[in-house]
Enzyme design. Structure first.
Site, PDB file in Angstrom:
ATOM      1  CE  LYS A  80      -3.622   1.936   3.027  1.00 49.39           C
ATOM      2  NZ  LYS A  80      -4.319   1.672   4.307  1.00 49.39           N
ATOM      3  CB  SER A 155      -7.361   2.996   3.799  1.00 43.09           C
ATOM      4  OG  SER A 155      -6.646   2.271   4.784  1.00 43.09           O
ATOM      5  CB  SER A 179      -7.857  -0.118   6.206  1.00 42.21           C
ATOM      6  OG  SER A 179      -8.573   1.025   6.547  1.00 42.21           O
TER       7      SER A 179
END
Length: 469
Positions: A80, A155, A179
């Site tokens: 990420k 996320s 997330s």
């Protein structure tokens, strides 16, 4: 492009590389080809690591020369874009950090590399990792591989979409409230948020409020999650929360010394849940019962007394706002996306409410402690609905109208309490979308929930189903 190669899990890829059936160069190139073929539709990958093929050639030479190989030797992984990667763009989903190249790897990235993994690419996220959809002003929105009109979550939505679409076999996401588990549910992959502090957050931003943030593995199989976690766990001497030295033993496939006791629930205490999702949780519970696990419906009164989402909101807003304000200091407001602006506009929690919320968080932890004195694991839903259309802010779930924050109703209690949870697919909606269940364990009991997840994976009615792209 070898379509079968890109849908092998990381454990199998490592085995194929170790036995010289494929080379790391072939594996990395296959994933690069897959990115070229499908990423324009999905927008999960935001940066490809320039030296991925070079690293693959070095890994290939190590195999041919008979060197000792790590458990992920030659296997590509993604991370990420809030997780620092040395020399590779880490822009945190914001124009404020456009062009940022860290000098050092986050501890989690360094450990994946030490295990032999090859950084392939960085994946999309909401600005500052703050929202349940992966969209921002810098790199745009990520689509769901199962339906491009729907979100892949947030996320860690870029990470979930990349893995689901075969662009990456395994990767790293972060989790404040939902997330790694929510995006996994929306794309039908597997992920784990470990006990708070098991994996260092060093090299990841934001870190406030630190007692709620986690970094965790995302993949397409339970054994990959166990393998990655075995490499990620343990203190690094830099993150004071990461102090646990409790050893990890996946225990997958091993007979427990006694019959496991598992409860299942979808509420009350989590908010409304779609009947299709409830049916999937019940089906997972029945599947465990059919193979000899003791399973029964349960309730946790502490979650009914104190709604964890309300507790979380009173605590985290007060602590995250200064980090966002500092990052955007001196910048024009039009450089911030909508959720960062919303966060900064929220009123501070009063000291009275903050203290009451802290006490409520302790009651929630006590409630889970009481539950886990009698049970080994808990099965719940991850999300109350399957993946939704982009930009939806209100939902009617089982006849009740709620705002989008309610999608975190069953995931945020684990962040408040610091408990571990695995998200894995066990069902399909009438629209053909994945439905995941969440396996929750007591503190430090990652081995138990991974074992339960492996039992479910073995009898899953949806094992091996892939999106069509």
């Amino acid at each position: 492009m070898n379509s079968e190669l890109v849908y092998q899990d990381a454990t199998k890829l490592a085995e194929l590389i170790r036995t010289k059936e494929v080379s790391p160069v072939e594996v990395v190139q296959a994933h690069l080809d897959r990115i070229s073929a499908v990423n324009s539709k999905i927008n999960a990958i935001v940066t490809v690591a320039d030296d991925a093929l070079k690293a693959a050639k070095v890994a290939e030479a190590a195999v041919l020369s008979g060197e000792t190989l790590g458990p992920l030797h030659g296997v590509p992984f993604t991370a990420k874009d809030s997780i620092d990667t040395a020399g590779v763009l880490t822009q945190r989903g914001s124009p404020i950090f456009k062009g940022r190249r860290p000098h050092t790897d986050a501890t989690s990235v360094a450990r994946m590399k030490q295990a032999g993994g090859i950084l392939l690419a960085k994946t999309n996220l909401p600005e500052f990792s703050y929202w349940i959809e992966s969209d921002n002003l810098l790199t745009g929105a990520t689509n769901n591989p199962w339906d491009l009109t729907r979100t892949s979550g947030g996320s860690s939505g870029g990470e979930s979409a990349a893995i689901a679409a075969g662009m990456s076999p395994i990767g790293l996401g972060t989790d404040l409230a939902i997330s790694v588990r929510g995006p996994a549910a929306q794309t039908g992959i597997t992920s784990m948020k470990a006990t708070h502090g098991r994996v260092p957050m060093t090299g990841i931003w934001p870190r406030a409020p630190r007692r709620f943030w986690h970094v965790g593995p995302m993949a397409r199989s339970v054994r990959d999650i166990a393998l990655a976690f075995s490499q990620l766990a343990g203190p690094d001497g830099l993150d004071a929360f990461a102090s646990s030295t409790v050893p990890f033993d996946a225990g997958i496939g091993r007979q427990p010394y006694r019959q496991l006791r598992v409860g299942w629930m979808v509420g009350p205490g989590f908010g409304p849940v779609d009947p299709e999702v409830t049916a999937t949780v019940r089906a997972a519970a029945e599947a465990l019962k059919d193979i000899g696990v003791f399973v029964e419906p349960v309730g946790i009164p502490a979650l009914e007394r104190d709604f964890a989402l309300d507790v979380f909101n009173k605590l985290h807003v007060m602590e995250m706002k200064p980090a966002f304000a500092e990052a955007s200091a001196g910048r024009r407001q039009d450089e911030l996306f909508k959720m960062a602006k919303t966060m900064l506009s929220l009123p501070d929690t009063s000291m009275k409410d903050y203290i009451e919320a802290e006490q409520a968080a302790e009651r929630i932890r006590d409630g889970y402690a009481d539950y886990f004195a009698r049970y080994d694991a808990l099965i719940t839903h991850v999300l109350p609905i399957p993946a939704h259309k982009h930009g939806v802010e209100e939902f009617v779930i089982d006849g009740q109208k709620v705002d989008a924050t309610y999608l975190q109703g069953a995931t945020v209690p684990l962040n408040v309490a610091g408990l571990p949870g695995v998200s894995m697919r066990f069902g399909t909606s009438k629209e053909g979308l994945p439905i995941n269940v969440q396996i929750v364990g007591k503190w430090q009991a990652e081995s138990t929930i991974l074992h339960v997840a492996s039992l479910l994976e073995a009898v899953s009615p949806v094992r091996g189903i892939r999106p069509t792209l």
